[in-house]
Design a protein around this motif. Structure first.
Motif, PDB file in Angstrom:
ATOM      1  N   GLY A   1      32.395  40.593  40.875  1.00 26.29           N
ATOM      2  CA  GLY A   1      33.466  39.962  40.843  1.00 26.29           C
ATOM      3  C   GLY A   1      33.889  39.709  39.413  1.00 26.29           C
ATOM      4  N   ARG A   2      33.348  40.318  38.371  1.00 31.23           N
ATOM      5  CA  ARG A   2      33.770  39.776  37.118  1.00 31.23           C
ATOM      6  C   ARG A   2      35.348  40.148  36.808  1.00 31.23           C
ATOM      7  N   VAL A   3      35.779  41.270  37.382  1.00 29.79           N
ATOM      8  CA  VAL A   3      37.260  41.531  37.268  1.00 29.79           C
ATOM      9  C   VAL A   3      38.124  40.258  37.640  1.00 29.79           C
ATOM     10  N   SER A   4      37.517  40.254  39.004  1.00 33.23           N
ATOM     11  CA  SER A   4      38.415  38.852  39.790  1.00 33.23           C
ATOM     12  C   SER A   4      38.143  37.827  38.967  1.00 33.23           C
ATOM     13  N   ALA A   5      37.101  37.264  38.407  1.00 33.92           N
ATOM     14  CA  ALA A   5      36.929  36.070  37.746  1.00 33.92           C
ATOM     15  C   ALA A   5      37.645  36.025  36.769  1.00 33.92           C
ATOM     16  N   ALA A   6      37.790  36.952  35.920  1.00 33.01           N
ATOM     17  CA  ALA A   6      38.443  36.989  34.724  1.00 33.01           C
ATOM     18  C   ALA A   6      39.869  36.743  34.943  1.00 33.01           C
ATOM     19  N   ILE A   7      40.460  37.318  35.858  1.00 34.57           N
ATOM     20  CA  ILE A   7      41.939  37.197  36.260  1.00 34.57           C
ATOM     21  C   ILE A   7      42.245  35.841  36.886  1.00 34.57           C
ATOM     22  N   ASN A   8      41.218  35.117  37.560  1.00 32.20           N
ATOM     23  CA  ASN A   8      41.249  33.735  38.055  1.00 32.20           C
ATOM     24  C   ASN A   8      41.067  33.005  36.870  1.00 32.20           C
TER      25      ASN A   8
END
Length: 156
Positions: free
Chosen positions: A20-27
């Motif tokens: 989820g690093r991509v998701s975490a970065a967007i969040n």
């Protein structure tokens, strides 16, 4: 074209997506953008609010089913939305054992501003991504998601 068996996976990229690093970065960026605009909600709260903006007066179980969140996490999210005055629980007149989650006037009022900020954040995330790349990526993620859905056991 190589078959999937012969494909050389970029392990770093796969783990980035899987954890989820991509998701975490967007969040993280969305949280910053919301704070800058004076909107006091989290990305998780935005998910629930987005569903309520489309269809108000839904049960907690409906929200769980749509978001893939378990009941304790959804209870926590609804509690936080109530604490902020954005949503409230009300008794379902058709089933007194059930509560409906309902937007408050304040919850309805932040819809446009929250969507503007969220859309701007996504535009930042998609800089240098072509429409074709986006369509391919979206299609790929849908396929992966569908592959991971629980399927009934045919042997049972």
């Amino acid at each position: 074209m190589k078959g999937i068996e012969q494909f050389d996976f970029d392990v770093t990229l796969i783990f980035a997506v899987l954890n989820g690093r991509v998701s975490a970065a967007i969040n993280r960026r969305l949280i910053i953008d919301f704070k800058e605009e004076g909107i006091d909600i989290s990305p998780e709260q935005l998910t629930v609010l987005s569903l309520l903006w489309k269809k108000d007066r839904v049960t907690q179980q409906e929200l769980c089913n749509i978001t893939f969140k378990d009941k304790p996490n959804m209870t926590r999210l609804i509690d936080s939305l109530e604490d902020k005055g954005l949503a409230k629980r009300t008794v379902d007149e058709n089933d007194k054992r059930s509560n409906l989650i309902v937007l408050t006037a304040e919850g309805k009022a932040i819809e446009e501003k929250a969507f503007l900020v969220a859309n701007a954040t996504m535009r930042k995330a998609l800089v240098n991504v072509s429409s074709q790349e986006l369509a391919i990526g979206q299609n790929l993620l849908k396929k992966i998601f569908n592959n991971m859905q629980e399927k009934p056991n045919k042997e049972a």
